[in-house]
Design a protein around this motif. Structure first.
Motif, PDB file in Angstrom:
ATOM      1  N   ALA A 155     -13.911 -22.003  90.229  1.00 60.52           N
ATOM      2  CA  ALA A 155     -13.556 -22.970  89.189  1.00 60.52           C
ATOM      3  C   ALA A 155     -14.560 -22.972  88.041  1.00 60.52           C
ATOM      4  O   ALA A 155     -14.346 -23.657  87.036  1.00 60.52           O
ATOM      5  N   GLY A 156     -15.659 -22.231  88.194  1.00 60.60           N
ATOM      6  CA  GLY A 156     -16.673 -22.170  87.146  1.00 60.60           C
ATOM      7  C   GLY A 156     -17.642 -23.332  87.171  1.00 60.60           C
ATOM      8  O   GLY A 156     -18.316 -23.610  86.170  1.00 60.60           O
ATOM      9  N   ALA A 157     -17.752 -24.018  88.306  1.00 58.61           N
ATOM     10  CA  ALA A 157     -18.617 -25.196  88.398  1.00 58.61           C
ATOM     11  C   ALA A 157     -20.048 -24.800  88.765  1.00 58.61           C
ATOM     12  O   ALA A 157     -20.265 -23.999  89.678  1.00 58.61           O
ATOM     13  N   ALA A 158     -21.000 -25.380  88.058  1.00 51.44           N
ATOM     14  CA  ALA A 158     -22.410 -25.252  88.435  1.00 51.44           C
ATOM     15  C   ALA A 158     -22.688 -26.249  89.549  1.00 51.44           C
ATOM     16  O   ALA A 158     -22.300 -27.414  89.460  1.00 51.44           O
ATOM     17  N   CYS A 159     -23.369 -25.792  90.598  1.00 45.27           N
ATOM     18  CA  CYS A 159     -23.508 -26.620  91.793  1.00 45.27           C
ATOM     19  C   CYS A 159     -24.974 -26.746  92.205  1.00 45.27           C
ATOM     20  O   CYS A 159     -25.692 -25.755  92.291  1.00 45.27           O
ATOM     21  N   LEU A 160     -25.402 -27.974  92.482  1.00 44.30           N
ATOM     22  CA  LEU A 160     -26.728 -28.242  93.032  1.00 44.30           C
ATOM     23  C   LEU A 160     -26.597 -28.437  94.537  1.00 44.30           C
ATOM     24  O   LEU A 160     -25.700 -29.148  94.994  1.00 44.30           O
ATOM     25  N   THR A 161     -27.501 -27.821  95.294  1.00 39.22           N
ATOM     26  CA  THR A 161     -27.482 -27.951  96.752  1.00 39.22           C
ATOM     27  C   THR A 161     -28.665 -28.796  97.206  1.00 39.22           C
ATOM     28  O   THR A 161     -29.817 -28.506  96.861  1.00 39.22           O
ATOM     29  N   LEU A 162     -28.378 -29.841  97.965  1.00 40.99           N
ATOM     30  CA  LEU A 162     -29.422 -30.695  98.534  1.00 40.99           C
ATOM     31  C   LEU A 162     -29.969 -30.060  99.811  1.00 40.99           C
ATOM     32  O   LEU A 162     -29.478 -29.038 100.273  1.00 40.99           O
ATOM     33  N   ARG A 163     -30.975 -30.686 100.394  1.00 47.94           N
ATOM     34  CA  ARG A 163     -31.543 -30.133 101.627  1.00 47.94           C
ATOM     35  C   ARG A 163     -30.570 -30.328 102.795  1.00 47.94           C
ATOM     36  O   ARG A 163     -29.834 -31.315 102.848  1.00 47.94           O
ATOM     37  N   PRO A 164     -30.542 -29.393 103.715  1.00 47.82           N
ATOM     38  CA  PRO A 164     -29.625 -29.503 104.863  1.00 47.82           C
ATOM     39  C   PRO A 164     -30.016 -30.664 105.784  1.00 47.82           C
ATOM     40  O   PRO A 164     -31.196 -30.959 105.962  1.00 47.82           O
ATOM     41  N   LEU A 165     -29.007 -31.297 106.363  1.00 45.84           N
ATOM     42  CA  LEU A 165     -29.219 -32.370 107.334  1.00 45.84           C
ATOM     43  C   LEU A 165     -28.244 -32.192 108.491  1.00 45.84           C
ATOM     44  O   LEU A 165     -27.198 -31.558 108.345  1.00 45.84           O
ATOM     45  N   ALA A 166     -28.600 -32.789 109.627  1.00 44.54           N
ATOM     46  CA  ALA A 166     -27.717 -32.741 110.801  1.00 44.54           C
ATOM     47  C   ALA A 166     -26.752 -33.914 110.781  1.00 44.54           C
ATOM     48  O   ALA A 166     -27.127 -35.030 110.409  1.00 44.54           O
ATOM     49  N   ASP A 167     -25.525 -33.663 111.203  1.00 43.46           N
ATOM     50  CA  ASP A 167     -24.585 -34.765 111.377  1.00 43.46           C
ATOM     51  C   ASP A 167     -24.389 -35.029 112.870  1.00 43.46           C
ATOM     52  O   ASP A 167     -24.940 -34.324 113.722  1.00 43.46           O
ATOM     53  N   VAL A 168     -23.640 -36.067 113.188  1.00 37.73           N
ATOM     54  CA  VAL A 168     -23.509 -36.526 114.569  1.00 37.73           C
ATOM     55  C   VAL A 168     -22.035 -36.539 114.951  1.00 37.73           C
ATOM     56  O   VAL A 168     -21.256 -37.313 114.410  1.00 37.73           O
ATOM     57  N   ASP A 169     -21.687 -35.653 115.890  1.00 41.90           N
ATOM     58  CA  ASP A 169     -20.302 -35.581 116.361  1.00 41.90           C
ATOM     59  C   ASP A 169     -20.166 -35.804 117.859  1.00 41.90           C
ATOM     60  O   ASP A 169     -19.043 -35.941 118.358  1.00 41.90           O
ATOM     61  N   ASN A 170     -21.288 -35.812 118.589  1.00 40.83           N
ATOM     62  CA  ASN A 170     -21.203 -35.944 120.044  1.00 40.83           C
ATOM     63  C   ASN A 170     -22.535 -36.477 120.578  1.00 40.83           C
ATOM     64  O   ASN A 170     -23.460 -36.779 119.807  1.00 40.83           O
ATOM     65  N   LEU A 215     -23.653 -30.427  96.574  1.00 44.57           N
ATOM     66  CA  LEU A 215     -23.307 -30.272  97.979  1.00 44.57           C
ATOM     67  C   LEU A 215     -24.519 -30.595  98.849  1.00 44.57           C
ATOM     68  O   LEU A 215     -25.633 -30.130  98.584  1.00 44.57           O
ATOM     69  N   GLY A 216     -24.284 -31.385  99.892  1.00 43.07           N
ATOM     70  CA  GLY A 216     -25.287 -31.624 100.915  1.00 43.07           C
ATOM     71  C   GLY A 216     -24.861 -30.875 102.162  1.00 43.07           C
ATOM     72  O   GLY A 216     -23.968 -31.338 102.878  1.00 43.07           O
ATOM     73  N   PRO A 217     -25.439 -29.709 102.438  1.00 44.64           N
ATOM     74  CA  PRO A 217     -24.976 -28.906 103.576  1.00 44.64           C
ATOM     75  C   PRO A 217     -25.394 -29.497 104.918  1.00 44.64           C
ATOM     76  O   PRO A 217     -26.538 -29.913 105.099  1.00 44.64           O
ATOM     77  N   ALA A 218     -24.460 -29.544 105.849  1.00 41.87           N
ATOM     78  CA  ALA A 218     -24.767 -29.958 107.218  1.00 41.87           C
ATOM     79  C   ALA A 218     -25.172 -28.732 108.032  1.00 41.87           C
ATOM     80  O   ALA A 218     -24.759 -27.607 107.738  1.00 41.87           O
ATOM     81  N   LEU A 219     -25.975 -28.948 109.057  1.00 39.37           N
ATOM     82  CA  LEU A 219     -26.490 -27.836 109.849  1.00 39.37           C
ATOM     83  C   LEU A 219     -25.393 -27.114 110.627  1.00 39.37           C
ATOM     84  O   LEU A 219     -25.588 -25.974 111.049  1.00 39.37           O
ATOM     85  N   LEU A 270     -20.741 -34.692  99.199  1.00 45.28           N
ATOM     86  CA  LEU A 270     -20.024 -33.886  98.224  1.00 45.28           C
ATOM     87  C   LEU A 270     -19.920 -34.668  96.927  1.00 45.28           C
ATOM     88  O   LEU A 270     -19.333 -35.752  96.887  1.00 45.28           O
ATOM     89  N   GLY A 271     -20.494 -34.121  95.865  1.00 41.82           N
ATOM     90  CA  GLY A 271     -20.382 -34.740  94.548  1.00 41.82           C
ATOM     91  C   GLY A 271     -19.599 -33.823  93.617  1.00 41.82           C
ATOM     92  O   GLY A 271     -19.804 -32.609  93.622  1.00 41.82           O
ATOM     93  N   ILE A 272     -18.708 -34.401  92.832  1.00 40.44           N
ATOM     94  CA  ILE A 272     -17.863 -33.563  91.985  1.00 40.44           C
ATOM     95  C   ILE A 272     -17.494 -34.291  90.698  1.00 40.44           C
ATOM     96  O   ILE A 272     -17.248 -35.499  90.703  1.00 40.44           O
ATOM     97  N   ASN A 273     -17.505 -33.549  89.593  1.00 41.56           N
ATOM     98  CA  ASN A 273     -16.977 -34.053  88.339  1.00 41.56           C
ATOM     99  C   ASN A 273     -15.461 -33.872  88.317  1.00 41.56           C
ATOM    100  O   ASN A 273     -14.925 -32.886  88.847  1.00 41.56           O
ATOM    101  N   ARG A 274     -14.814 -34.806  87.699  1.00 40.57           N
ATOM    102  CA  ARG A 274     -13.347 -34.851  87.723  1.00 40.57           C
ATOM    103  C   ARG A 274     -12.714 -33.553  87.251  1.00 40.57           C
ATOM    104  O   ARG A 274     -11.699 -33.104  87.816  1.00 40.57           O
ATOM    105  N   SER A 275     -13.260 -32.905  86.250  1.00 40.70           N
ATOM    106  CA  SER A 275     -12.637 -31.716  85.671  1.00 40.70           C
ATOM    107  C   SER A 275     -12.646 -30.517  86.604  1.00 40.70           C
ATOM    108  O   SER A 275     -11.928 -29.535  86.353  1.00 40.70           O
ATOM    109  N   PHE A 276     -13.428 -30.577  87.685  1.00 37.98           N
ATOM    110  CA  PHE A 276     -13.492 -29.452  88.625  1.00 37.98           C
ATOM    111  C   PHE A 276     -12.807 -29.764  89.953  1.00 37.98           C
ATOM    112  O   PHE A 276     -12.936 -29.010  90.914  1.00 37.98           O
ATOM    113  N   PHE A 277     -12.080 -30.861  90.010  1.00 34.59           N
ATOM    114  CA  PHE A 277     -11.350 -31.209  91.226  1.00 34.59           C
ATOM    115  C   PHE A 277      -9.900 -30.807  91.085  1.00 34.59           C
ATOM    116  O   PHE A 277      -9.227 -31.167  90.120  1.00 34.59           O
TER     117      PHE A 277
END
Length: 231
Positions: A161-176, A117-121, A128-135
């Motif tokens: 779902a029992g998925a191990a998750c790596l979190t990337l550094r937070p970044l800002a997105d652009v909506d306005n 997961l790459g969290p947005a501010l 979002l990255g996911i292995n098929r078995s956890f979707f």
């Protein structure tokens, strides 16, 4: 090439620039100028995806299926997995701070973990990255997409779902327009930043030229009041 990598793809989930401008205002001076900004953001996201070193899939609005955003995104993931990929890294077009290095990090991480997961501010996610078995399509379609609660709900869904998750550094997105101004302050110098600056600068109203104050017209002195000549 690593056989695991060949079974991984980066999926760009997007819509054409005109549709993006119809839903977001970047403060660029009208729908056409906002579409030009959106086109730059889409082109950058495409470049980031193509530099990841894996296959690239693009699902635009014309190929999306579903009534809600969640349904359309879940259908796009199902499409990618239906193509035979075992791992998908999904990005959108609204995170100009995303780099090829971060996308490659997510791709590599999926070789050894279940999700990334790459969290947005703003509480959402920019990657979002996911292995098929956890979707699970129905569960993912029901998540609170496009809200500040998404990141938390998505992590909870993955934990359940029992998925191990790596979190990337937070970044800002652009909506306005505010988000875009902040992104421009934070982006490194380069051609992309210059193009966005030019688009914003072209939309700014030009101040009228200052003119010296007009002086009042001179008023002629009144003629002396004289009586008729004495005969």
């Amino acid at each position: 090439m690593n056989p695991l990598i060949t079974r991984t793809a980066v999926l760009l989930f997007t819509r054409p620039a005109g549709e993006e401008a119809a839903c977001k205002s970047f403060g660029a001076g009208g729908r056409g100028a906002d579409a030009a900004v959106a086109a730059q953001l889409i082109a950058r996201a495409t470049a980031m995806a193509r530099q990841a070193g894996v296959d690239f899939l693009c699902v635009e609005s014309g190929g999306q299926v579903g009534r809600t955003f969640g349904q359309r995104l879940a259908a796009a993931l199902s499409y990618g997995f239906g193509r035979g990929y075992e791992r998908l890294v999904v990005i959108g077009n609204d995170c100009p701070a995303l780099t090829p290095a971060l996308v490659r990090q997510a791709v590599r991480a999926l070789e050894t973990t279940d999700a990334v997961l790459g969290p947005a501010l703003d509480g959402g996610v920019y990657l979002l990255g996911i292995n098929r078995s956890f979707f699970e399509s129905e569960a993912w379609a029901a998540l609170p997409w496009q809200t500040a609660a998404l990141g938390r709900a998505l992590r909870q869904c993955l934990r359940q779902a029992g998925a191990a998750c790596l979190t990337l550094r937070p970044l800002a997105d652009v909506d306005n327009a505010h988000d875009l101004a902040r992104a421009l302050r934070q982006l490194p110098a380069g051609a992309f930043r210059r193009r966005l600056h030019r688009l914003r600068a072209a939309a700014r109203p030009v101040a009228p030229a200052l003119r010296p104050p007009r002086r009042p017209a001179a008023v002629a002195a009144p003629l002396p009041q004289r009586g008729p000549p004495i005969s």
